[in-house]
Write an enzyme that holds these catalytic residues in place. Sequence first.
Site, PDB file in Angstrom:
ATOM      1  N   MET A   1       0.823  -1.191   0.000  1.00 45.71           N
ATOM      2  CA  MET A   1       0.000   0.000   0.000  1.00 45.71           C
ATOM      3  C   MET A   1       0.858   1.243   0.000  1.00 45.71           C
ATOM      4  O   MET A   1       1.801   1.354   0.730  1.00 45.71           O
ATOM      5  CB  MET A   1      -0.812   0.024   1.285  1.00 45.71           C
ATOM      6  CG  MET A   1      -2.250  -0.312   1.153  1.00 45.71           C
ATOM      7  SD  MET A   1      -3.174   0.850   0.204  1.00 45.71           S
ATOM      8  CE  MET A   1      -2.386   2.373   0.619  1.00 45.71           C
TER       9      MET A   1
ATOM     10  N   SER B   1      -5.422  -4.593  -6.885  1.00 45.02           N
ATOM     11  CA  SER B   1      -3.974  -4.444  -7.032  1.00 45.02           C
ATOM     12  C   SER B   1      -3.436  -3.696  -5.827  1.00 45.02           C
ATOM     13  O   SER B   1      -4.134  -2.861  -5.235  1.00 45.02           O
ATOM     14  CB  SER B   1      -3.662  -3.646  -8.303  1.00 45.02           C
ATOM     15  OG  SER B   1      -4.265  -2.369  -8.243  1.00 45.02           O
ATOM     16  N   ASP B   2      -2.207  -3.984  -5.440  1.00 43.58           N
ATOM     17  CA  ASP B   2      -1.564  -3.123  -4.454  1.00 43.58           C
ATOM     18  C   ASP B   2      -1.346  -1.768  -5.127  1.00 43.58           C
ATOM     19  O   ASP B   2      -1.300  -1.671  -6.353  1.00 43.58           O
ATOM     20  CB  ASP B   2      -0.251  -3.729  -3.951  1.00 43.58           C
ATOM     21  CG  ASP B   2       0.149  -3.148  -2.589  1.00 43.58           C
ATOM     22  OD1 ASP B   2      -0.389  -2.093  -2.192  1.00 43.58           O
ATOM     23  OD2 ASP B   2       1.010  -3.750  -1.921  1.00 43.58           O
ATOM     24  N   TRP B   3      -1.221  -0.727  -4.320  1.00 40.23           N
ATOM     25  CA  TRP B   3      -1.267   0.646  -4.820  1.00 40.23           C
ATOM     26  C   TRP B   3      -0.186   0.927  -5.881  1.00 40.23           C
ATOM     27  O   TRP B   3       1.009   0.837  -5.596  1.00 40.23           O
ATOM     28  CB  TRP B   3      -1.184   1.621  -3.651  1.00 40.23           C
ATOM     29  CG  TRP B   3      -2.543   2.013  -3.135  1.00 40.23           C
ATOM     30  CD1 TRP B   3      -3.020   3.293  -2.984  1.00 40.23           C
ATOM     31  CD2 TRP B   3      -3.630   1.153  -2.723  1.00 40.23           C
ATOM     32  NE1 TRP B   3      -4.325   3.254  -2.520  1.00 40.23           N
ATOM     33  CE2 TRP B   3      -4.721   1.973  -2.354  1.00 40.23           C
ATOM     34  CE3 TRP B   3      -3.812  -0.229  -2.656  1.00 40.23           C
ATOM     35  CZ2 TRP B   3      -5.955   1.462  -1.911  1.00 40.23           C
ATOM     36  CZ3 TRP B   3      -5.029  -0.740  -2.210  1.00 40.23           C
ATOM     37  CH2 TRP B   3      -6.074   0.096  -1.848  1.00 40.23           C
TER      38      TRP B   3
ATOM     39  N   SER C   1       0.534  -0.852  -8.418  1.00 37.53           N
ATOM     40  CA  SER C   1       1.238  -2.027  -8.933  1.00 37.53           C
ATOM     41  C   SER C   1       0.666  -2.504 -10.257  1.00 37.53           C
ATOM     42  O   SER C   1       1.238  -3.373 -10.904  1.00 37.53           O
ATOM     43  CB  SER C   1       1.168  -3.189  -7.931  1.00 37.53           C
ATOM     44  OG  SER C   1      -0.124  -3.761  -7.897  1.00 37.53           O
TER      45      SER C   1
END
Length: 904
Positions: A1, A299-301, A303
């Site tokens: 994150m 998605s992770d931030w 990514s």
Amino acid sequence: MASQFSTSVLWLTLALSVVCNAATVQQQPRAAVPAGYVAAPYYPTPHGGWAASWNQSYAKAAALVGQMTLAEKTNITGGSGIYMGKPPLNTHSMNLYVPCVGNTGSALRLGFPQLCLQDSALGVASTDNVTAFPAGITTGATWDKSLIYARGVALGKEFRGKGANVYLGPTVGPLGRKPLGGRGWEGFGHDPVLQAVGGALTIKGVQEQGVIATVKHLIGNEQEMYRMYNPLQPGYSSNIDDRTLHELYLWPFAAGVRAGVGAVMSAYNAVNGSACSQNSYLLNGLLKDELGFQGFVMSDWLSHMSGVGSALAGLDMDMPGDQQIPLLGTSYWKYELTRAVLNGSVPVDRLDDMVTRVVAAWYQMGQDAGFGPPNFSANTHDKDGLLYPAALISPSGQVNWYVNVQADHYTVARQVAQDAVTMLKNNGSLLPLQTGTSGGGGLKLSVFGTDAQVNPDGPNACGNRACNVGTLGMGWGSGVADYPYLDDPITAIRKRVTNVTYYNTDSFPNVPAVGVDDVAVVFITSDSGENSFTVEGNHGDRDASKLAAWHGGDDLVKAVAGKYSNVVVVVHTVGPLILESWIDLPSVRAVLFAHLPGQEAGESLANVLFGDVSPSGHLPYSITKSATDLPDSVATIRTPVGLDLLGQVQDTYTEGLYIDYRYLNKMGTKARFAFGHGLSYTNFTFTNASIKSVTQLTATPPPRGQKGATPAYSTSIPPASEAYQPSGFSTVWRYLYSWLSKSDADSAYAVGAAGTSKYPYPTGYTNTQQSSGMVAGGGEGGNPALWDTAYEISVQVTNTGTKYSGKAVAQAYVQFPAGIAYDTPVVQLRDFEKTDTLAPGGTQTLTLTLTRKDVSVWDTTVQNWVVPGVGERFTIWVGEASDTLTVGCYTDSLACQAGLQPPV
Ligand SMILES: *[C@@H]1O[C@H](CO)[C@@H](O)[C@H](O)[C@H]1NC(C)=O
Ligand SMILES: *[C@@H]1O[C@H](CO)[C@@H](O)[C@H](O)[C@H]1NC(C)=O
Ligand SMILES: *[C@@H]1O[C@H](CO)[C@@H](O)[C@H](O)[C@H]1NC(C)=O
Ligand SMILES: *[C@@H]1O[C@H](CO)[C@@H](O)[C@H](O)[C@H]1NC(C)=O
Ligand SMILES: *[C@@H]1O[C@H](CO)[C@@H](O)[C@H](O)[C@H]1NC(C)=O
Ligand SMILES: *[C@@H]1O[C@H](CO)[C@@H](O)[C@H](O)[C@H]1NC(C)=O
Ligand SMILES: *[C@@H]1O[C@H](CO)[C@@H](O)[C@H](O)[C@H]1NC(C)=O
Ligand SMILES: CC(=O)N[C@H]1CO[C@H](CO)[C@@H](O)[C@@H]1O
């Protein structure tokens, strides 16, 4: 994150991003993934909704999604952009303010709001009037299922009270493969079962409050350095073989899916060379088919790095919506996803499945009724603020309502912190400290170390806790919360002892003559966090400090031990340290690992130091004598090699199943303190053990059942008009919308309608739903039969001491039969239970459970869980630590024996 930045940093980021964007380099792996590791294609994404426990929510979701336009659907699957909160005022009457770290678009016409996604795993991040709970690693160190669950309940209440729809936790990956890895402390310990129990009970507690939990990060995010793809360098590749993935890293995710988790976050890095946000084998195959995950994958931030490819590979939500270079108002999805559906590249049923997964999770948690809008801003603590901080010109309005959600949650926070305190040494029973005459007049105490007292500038002085000043209650990065207060150890100690001299320094000061009975307490630390910040040379991982105490803490201990003959060392740490330079000094008589206690650092520790309670924490990892006691693949942080400085870092899991105690036991290396170790002020015996066979096992589980029905989705491309931006709509610059201009929509539709311009689909791509599915699947978490109870072990735990009450932990480890065709670790944790407080002489019978999966190995050939040697002798060892297992129960004779030679 990603983290919150100050406004100035925000503009700097923008400036940089403009510069960087000039060089639009396509990321390519520049160093080859080692032979044998392949990212196989797995298509299409299995439609969600077939699991019975979700079918009501899917029925409602499908009905709602069926009424949505194309632009409404693509609105919900993507974020509005980083720092982009409230939608334009002229668009609707429901005037929602959505100021969280992630904010989806809405379909307000149909009553579907923007969803607020908020950090962190240990508390509502970036806001006030919340509880800063102990970190995951601390929670794991309690080995107490009821406390793990109670913390989850309290976390869920706080997220709900602030109006956050989605809790961005729990963290079960990193698993803790690398002791130097930056974010291991966010999870529950260096073992898949400890992580699985921690994660699943947290999910249950949070989701029972109506908040969607997010199990993260899928998968192999075991170090911070080089985790992210950027225009110049791909993120590292975790190269993990199939068996290791199943038996270690995927195990806690399976438990999370089994617990009904609503969301999964993909990791920044790649697996086998394919980025996790678009790895079809990982998302479509393992997560959605084999594990039967019914919720949505985000998605992770920042990514996310492709548009069509990630959609086909199984990603369902793009967070925070921006491209990898944020703040330009560009997205791989939103309007681009609309275009990709119109032009026929992303099948309509894939989009319908994505959005239905999101809406179904919202129904599944009951968020369609009585869920208030957020009443805080993750961007500012001021009452009024910018409504879209990332816009060039933004209107202002009230953004914080200061709703106090703490209730009495400090009690569970304190209990977790206290019951996690792990006593490693107590020579001559120095602890508990005897305060002597009432008021502590008899004890003369000297306290050393800056960690004993809160940062003089306040506990939140460093943004994202990216400094190590004063009491260390949490690591740094996005996985933090603001402290409402920090009850520091020195305050709690002074409440109990009159004669305290505090030396607020990490260098040994001049001290007056020391009496033989004087006691010194030394506080030392080790910190780590997320790669977005570098602290004292550590880039998230402990790459600079390694496994030594920060600020010269080891030297401080030695110096104090040179003067005082009664030294207590208290350690606040993210993970293991090497203690060899002082652990055997005769004057170092007691050592307490207090882990990362959060806001309740003081009383929780004092209760243990002064004997109100016995310590009952146990190590959630091994403490080795040397960093090199672990294999090189685990002990080092991977960096680019040689001239290939910009290449993809290859992090190959050559150690396989052998991490932490699994490796030490294989090599016959004694840990300084073994996994699971923890002393008490009293002693316990484990007697009258018995074992019961519950389910008759076969080599493989009974075949999986058929999937239930899933919603029927159309595959015909919707009319372009569903994507037209309404005329006269005034947009906010850089806010991410899902509409296209009429001309763009029409020309994309023309491409799709003609059907002649084909998207270059990946090898192995198909859009035909598979009716059968992977053999190991069949339910949430996998084949439901895997969770059948195979054996139940009971053991009577008795406090044999005469003076102190205490709590004991019974840990159950499986040892596979000798001579099977699979190499297995000597012992592996499979379950644990903690007693209530037992008075001297008190006794309690604990029951430990092993499932079919617990006595299985992952067979890579049959692609299934196999019980190797049905009917042969599995030994289920029970004890207080991984190296003191003297009670063994046999699955063949169904007999248990005490007083055995421990297996390790
Ligand atoms: C990685 O490669 C190994 C070896 O080929 C394979 O067994 C495994 O399934 C792959 N994992 C993923 C996630 O693709
Ligand atoms: C949901 O699942 C239950 C149990 O399998 C079944 O009885 C019911 O018919 C299902 N409902 C729908 C709407 O599919
Ligand atoms: C998308 O969401 C934003 C934010 O809530 C809203 O302003 C906009 O109207 C939505 N678009 C559609 C197509 O509903
Ligand atoms: C937050 O506070 C606002 C303003 O008092 C209120 O309208 C809203 O319902 C609250 N949200 C929650 C989740 O309680
Ligand atoms: C459809 O649009 C997407 C998103 O812009 C693009 O990536 C893709 O190449 C387009 N497909 C075709 C066939 O033009
Ligand atoms: C603390 O102990 C020292 C040494 O015994 C003594 O001189 C001093 O008076 C004590 N201080 C207090 C406040 O009791
Ligand atoms: C616990 O048992 C050990 C070993 O028998 C013994 O040395 C120790 O004194 C006991 N401790 C307590 C508190 O009874
Ligand atoms: C109990 C508590 O922490 N209350 C705080 C809530 O937030 C406001 C604004 O920051 C503070 O003034 C209160 O003290």
